[in-house]
Enzyme design. Sequence first.
Site, PDB file in Angstrom:
ATOM      1  N   HIS A   1       0.839  -1.205   0.000  1.00 14.93           N
ATOM      2  CA  HIS A   1       0.000   0.000   0.000  1.00 14.93           C
ATOM      3  C   HIS A   1       0.873   1.253   0.000  1.00 14.93           C
ATOM      4  O   HIS A   1       0.590   2.242   0.669  1.00 14.93           O
ATOM      5  CB  HIS A   1      -0.968   0.004   1.193  1.00 14.93           C
ATOM      6  CG  HIS A   1      -2.132  -0.922   0.983  1.00 14.93           C
ATOM      7  ND1 HIS A   1      -3.236  -0.566   0.259  1.00 14.93           N
ATOM      8  CD2 HIS A   1      -2.344  -2.200   1.366  1.00 14.93           C
ATOM      9  CE1 HIS A   1      -4.095  -1.583   0.224  1.00 14.93           C
ATOM     10  NE2 HIS A   1      -3.574  -2.591   0.881  1.00 14.93           N
TER      11      HIS A   1
ATOM     12  N   ASP B   1       2.472  -4.663 -11.095  1.00 18.41           N
ATOM     13  CA  ASP B   1       2.336  -6.056 -11.516  1.00 18.41           C
ATOM     14  C   ASP B   1       3.026  -6.328 -12.856  1.00 18.41           C
ATOM     15  O   ASP B   1       3.840  -7.232 -12.980  1.00 18.41           O
ATOM     16  CB  ASP B   1       0.856  -6.434 -11.636  1.00 18.41           C
ATOM     17  CG  ASP B   1       0.150  -6.362 -10.306  1.00 18.41           C
ATOM     18  OD1 ASP B   1       0.836  -6.116  -9.287  1.00 18.41           O
ATOM     19  OD2 ASP B   1      -1.083  -6.542 -10.287  1.00 18.41           O
TER      20      ASP B   1
HETATM   21 MG    MG Z   1      -4.686  -9.412 -11.670  1.00 17.85          MG
END
Ligand code: MG
EC number: 2.7.1.6
Length: 383
Positions: free
Chosen positions: A33, A170
């Site tokens: 976060h 990601d």
């Molecule tokens: Mg995903």
Amino acid sequence: MKIELDQKFAEQYHKNADAIYFSPGRVNLIGEHIDYNGGLVMPCAITLGTWIAIAPNNDQKYRFKSLNFDGDKEVESNRLHEKDGSYWANYPIGVINEFIKDGKEINGFDFLYFGNIPIGSGLSSSASIEIATAFALNDYLNLGYDKLELVKLAKRVENEFIGLNSGIMDQFAVAFGERNKAIVLDCETLKYKMVDVDLGKYVLAIINTNKPRELADSKYNERVAECQQALSVLNEEITLHHLCELNAEKFALHSHLITDDTVLKRATHVVKENDRVHLAAKALNSGSLDEFGRLMYASHQSLKELYEVSGEELDAVVSFCLGYDHVIGARMTGAGFGGCAIALLEKGFEEDFAKHLTDYYVDKIGYPAAIYVSEIGSGPVKL
Ligand code: MG
Ligand code: ADP
């Protein structure tokens, strides 16, 4: 896996695959976060991932099959821009769309996918299938994109075509991952450093709580708003663009301005978690895995108590690890409220760990977790 996918491709398409590629999933080792607060995250690629076999065809069609999902998809190349509900093939379709929007010519192709990343549990099987597709076509057709361009393209697919408002970590981690290295990444400036990770006698255990991440989206937005609130209060006294411009020491000089207890807890997590990423990088550089493990536990504690994004399932996994002699660090990873935890587990104890954790977890939670053993893997490759 290459040989098996070759065989499956031949069975399904009655011809041979022309090329096979692999793209990993990812975990965030520490720095949770933090990405939307201008700080550092520390993801790495894992050895679980997505394999893709491809061969061109002459009939101006894209055919998509996955060994993980029933239902094949066939699209005329001129109908590609249409999204098909929540069908899995939207991920590769979105990627091809982006290439075509960029003026690239991509004629008919047959695709077969297989992944061993648990799907929908926060290890980014979605970024893996996006990067697998983008990397494969870029390489096969010599499209000329560099890795960062592929990352940005895959992120556009996730944000605009799939419709998920996620950050860049990601796709970045999946594409830039290197064997036995972690990536220390500023998600805003995209400045990054690779840090050597020598896991020595440890492996990375990944524990999927098997709890759906139902709350994650709404709570995520709530946390983003709370951090913004902290920032605007602090800005009455100092000029800041992001909370992570403060370290814990500087934060302590101004934190009295934040009168809302909840907001204070959130900001405290952010500032200290960002400091922990710096300390974690130092610990890795000096080969101190024990210290790295302690920082993982501290990160979990803070996510649980201050940021309040854990939950009884993730907490059960981490409490088990704390009491298990052959784990030196564990924490939830990802947005929280479910999904996965990671642990540094001594090699040779994989089975024992799985057995005892399963007993403990089933007793507490009522259903089993899934346990995977991974190493820190490489980014996308042609096999
Ligand atoms: Mg995903
Ligand atoms: P996560 O990224 O956390 O695993 P997401 O919901 O973001 O979860 O992405 C999962 C989706 O990605 C799946 O539901 C599917 O549509 C697609 N996907 C991932 N891996 C594969 C695969 N091997 N074959 C087909 N689709 C896949």
